[in-house]
Design a protein around this motif. Structure first.
Motif, PDB file in Angstrom:
ATOM      1  N   UNK A   1       5.884   8.862  -0.399  1.00 37.17           N
ATOM      2  CA  UNK A   1       6.438   9.110   0.930  1.00 37.17           C
ATOM      3  C   UNK A   1       6.855   7.783   1.551  1.00 37.17           C
ATOM      4  N   UNK A   2       7.976   7.781   2.250  1.00 43.52           N
ATOM      5  CA  UNK A   2       8.393   6.595   2.992  1.00 43.52           C
ATOM      6  C   UNK A   2       7.280   6.267   3.987  1.00 43.52           C
TER       7      UNK A   2
ATOM      8  N   UNK B   1       9.836   0.083  -3.591  1.00 46.32           N
ATOM      9  CA  UNK B   1       8.739  -0.556  -2.855  1.00 46.32           C
ATOM     10  C   UNK B   1       9.074  -2.012  -2.538  1.00 46.32           C
ATOM     11  N   UNK B   2       8.454  -2.513  -1.477  1.00 48.27           N
ATOM     12  CA  UNK B   2       8.666  -3.911  -1.119  1.00 48.27           C
ATOM     13  C   UNK B   2       7.571  -4.784  -1.742  1.00 48.27           C
TER      14      UNK B   2
ATOM     15  N   UNK C   1      -1.403   5.217  -8.360  1.00 45.35           N
ATOM     16  CA  UNK C   1      -1.141   6.363  -7.478  1.00 45.35           C
ATOM     17  C   UNK C   1      -0.429   5.920  -6.206  1.00 45.35           C
ATOM     18  N   UNK C   2       0.190   6.898  -5.562  1.00 54.17           N
ATOM     19  CA  UNK C   2       0.804   6.678  -4.258  1.00 54.17           C
ATOM     20  C   UNK C   2      -0.134   7.188  -3.173  1.00 54.17           C
ATOM     21  N   UNK C   3      -0.232   6.425  -2.107  1.00 58.43           N
ATOM     22  CA  UNK C   3      -1.001   6.837  -0.935  1.00 58.43           C
ATOM     23  C   UNK C   3      -0.032   7.272   0.159  1.00 58.43           C
TER      24      UNK C   3
ATOM     25  N   UNK D   1       4.767  -1.283   0.022  1.00 62.90           N
ATOM     26  CA  UNK D   1       5.146  -0.258   0.988  1.00 62.90           C
ATOM     27  C   UNK D   1       6.342   0.512   0.440  1.00 62.90           C
ATOM     28  N   UNK D   2       6.293   1.842   0.513  1.00 62.67           N
ATOM     29  CA  UNK D   2       7.402   2.675   0.047  1.00 62.67           C
ATOM     30  C   UNK D   2       8.506   2.651   1.104  1.00 62.67           C
ATOM     31  N   UNK D   3       9.667   2.126   0.712  1.00 61.98           N
ATOM     32  CA  UNK D   3      10.810   2.008   1.618  1.00 61.98           C
ATOM     33  C   UNK D   3      11.742   3.205   1.547  1.00 61.98           C
TER      34      UNK D   3
END
Length: 139
Positions: free
Chosen positions: A66-67, A7-8, A77-79, A12-14
């Protein structure tokens, strides 16, 4: 294999990377996320705290990263990526939601017409007008 989201600074998932489970084992042969983070920092030159373990089977942290999606440390959690600019996070349902709520339910008549030869009625989000439009997905 274990999976980690890169993540940045804005969460944000890179990217999502695989790490051999052996690189996560401590002296008691127990997997530790922090060991995977340290391994990735050493081998990628990316800060350890910006590697977040994710579950391919969604066994933890709600869903697989997810990217283009985001990491939510508050809710652990991831969105997924935001589907439309107007949509907002529904924390209780852990899903993105339109500003007017979920799509309407199909009527019994619309449902009975849904087959491969005639119609496939669905509600599709119309971002320009911020409403749900009923469309025939067979057309």
């Amino acid at each position: 294999m274990s999976h980690f989201a890169k993540i940045d600074d804005n969460n944000l998932v890179l990217a999502v990377h695989c790490v051999d489970n052996n690189n996560l084992l401590d002296e008691n042969n127990q997997e530790q996320e922090s060991l995977g983070q340290q391994y990735l920092q050493q081998h990628s030159n990316w800060p350890a705290e910006q590697w977040i373990q994710t579950s391919y089977n969604s066994n933890f942290r709600e869903r697989f990263a997810q990217v283009g999606g985001t990491w939510d440390s508050t809710n652990n959690m991831f969105w997924p990526p935001k589907p439309y600019p107007s949509w907002v996070k529904n924390i209780s349902e852990k899903e993105w939601q339109s500003p007017i709520g979920n799509s309407p339910a199909l009527t019994t008549e619309q449902t009975s017409q849904n087959d491969s030869l005639t119609h496939a009625w669905i509600y599709n989000w119309n971002e320009e007008n911020e409403r749900w439009d009923l469309i025939d997905d067979n057309l």
